[in-house]
Motif scaffolding. Structure first.
Motif, PDB file in Angstrom:
ATOM      1  N   PRO A  13       0.797  -1.227   0.000  1.00 22.84           N
ATOM      2  CA  PRO A  13       0.000   0.000   0.000  1.00 22.84           C
ATOM      3  C   PRO A  13       0.831   1.278   0.000  1.00 22.84           C
ATOM      4  CG  PRO A  13      -0.278  -1.217   2.060  1.00 22.84           C
ATOM      5  CD  PRO A  13       0.598  -2.035   1.174  1.00 22.84           C
ATOM      6  N   THR A  14       1.867   1.352   0.801  1.00 25.34           N
ATOM      7  CA  THR A  14       2.743   2.518   0.817  1.00 25.34           C
ATOM      8  C   THR A  14       4.169   2.038   1.011  1.00 25.34           C
ATOM      9  OG1 THR A  14       2.480   2.761   3.192  1.00 25.34           O
ATOM     10  CG2 THR A  14       1.015   4.074   1.812  1.00 25.34           C
ATOM     11  N   SER A  15       5.080   2.622   0.270  1.00 26.73           N
ATOM     12  CA  SER A  15       6.480   2.245   0.436  1.00 26.73           C
ATOM     13  C   SER A  15       7.367   3.384  -0.040  1.00 26.73           C
ATOM     14  CB  SER A  15       6.800   0.970  -0.340  1.00 26.73           C
ATOM     15  OG  SER A  15       6.634   1.180  -1.719  1.00 26.73           O
ATOM     16  N   PHE A  16       8.582   3.422   0.477  1.00 26.83           N
ATOM     17  CA  PHE A  16       9.569   4.363  -0.032  1.00 26.83           C
ATOM     18  C   PHE A  16      10.947   3.749   0.115  1.00 26.83           C
ATOM     19  CE2 PHE A  16       8.894   5.532   4.379  1.00 26.83           C
ATOM     20  CZ  PHE A  16      10.167   5.719   4.870  1.00 26.83           C
ATOM     21  N   LEU A  17      11.838   4.190  -0.753  1.00 27.72           N
ATOM     22  CA  LEU A  17      13.185   3.656  -0.828  1.00 27.72           C
ATOM     23  C   LEU A  17      14.170   4.736  -0.418  1.00 27.72           C
ATOM     24  CD1 LEU A  17      15.033   1.306  -1.848  1.00 27.72           C
ATOM     25  CD2 LEU A  17      15.054   2.490  -4.028  1.00 27.72           C
ATOM     26  N   VAL A  18      15.107   4.380   0.456  1.00 30.07           N
ATOM     27  CA  VAL A  18      16.150   5.298   0.908  1.00 30.07           C
ATOM     28  C   VAL A  18      17.486   4.665   0.550  1.00 30.07           C
ATOM     29  CG1 VAL A  18      17.179   6.433   2.896  1.00 30.07           C
ATOM     30  CG2 VAL A  18      14.712   6.081   2.818  1.00 30.07           C
ATOM     31  N   ARG A  19      18.341   5.429  -0.093  1.00 23.21           N
ATOM     32  CA  ARG A  19      19.678   4.936  -0.418  1.00 23.21           C
ATOM     33  C   ARG A  19      20.671   5.663   0.463  1.00 23.21           C
ATOM     34  NH1 ARG A  19      21.090   4.066  -6.377  1.00 23.21           N
ATOM     35  NH2 ARG A  19      19.975   2.176  -5.870  1.00 23.21           N
ATOM     36  N   MET A  20      21.456   4.869   1.222  1.00 25.18           N
ATOM     37  CA  MET A  20      22.465   5.430   2.110  1.00 25.18           C
ATOM     38  C   MET A  20      23.808   4.824   1.736  1.00 25.18           C
ATOM     39  SD  MET A  20      20.419   5.347   5.712  1.00 25.18           S
ATOM     40  CE  MET A  20      20.006   3.618   5.543  1.00 25.18           C
ATOM     41  N   GLY A  21      24.559   5.519   0.912  1.00 25.46           N
ATOM     42  CA  GLY A  21      25.849   5.010   0.466  1.00 25.46           C
ATOM     43  C   GLY A  21      25.699   3.775  -0.389  1.00 25.46           C
TER      44      GLY A  21
END
Length: 74
Positions: free
Chosen positions: A18-26
């Motif tokens: 239903p809801t998602s987000f992607l975070v890129r850390m290095g």
């Protein structure tokens, strides 16, 4: 889901989340979404760690609701 080229594929079934987000850390990707899968075992009510669907992925279930999937960025 975002258009960032990530290591998460359709094997996770995230197109149905239903809801998602992607975070890129290095060199790492962290996907945060609501847990939508049926668990056939008793989960820890605070934090549950498990191996992911694909090699090199770690799934962390927080409070039985939020799923964090950690992987290497591609």
């Amino acid at each position: 889901m975002t258009s960032i080229n990530s290591s998460f594929s359709s094997r996770f079934g995230l197109e149905y989340a239903p809801t998602s987000f992607l975070v890129r850390m290095g060199k790492r990707d962290m996907l945060v979404c609501r847990d939508f899968r049926k668990r056939f075992y008793a989960v820890n009510p605070i934090i549950e760690c498990d191996t992911g669907v694909q090699p090199g992925h770690i799934e962390i279930l927080l409070f039985g609701r939020w799923l964090l999937i950690l992987s290497k960025a591609q």
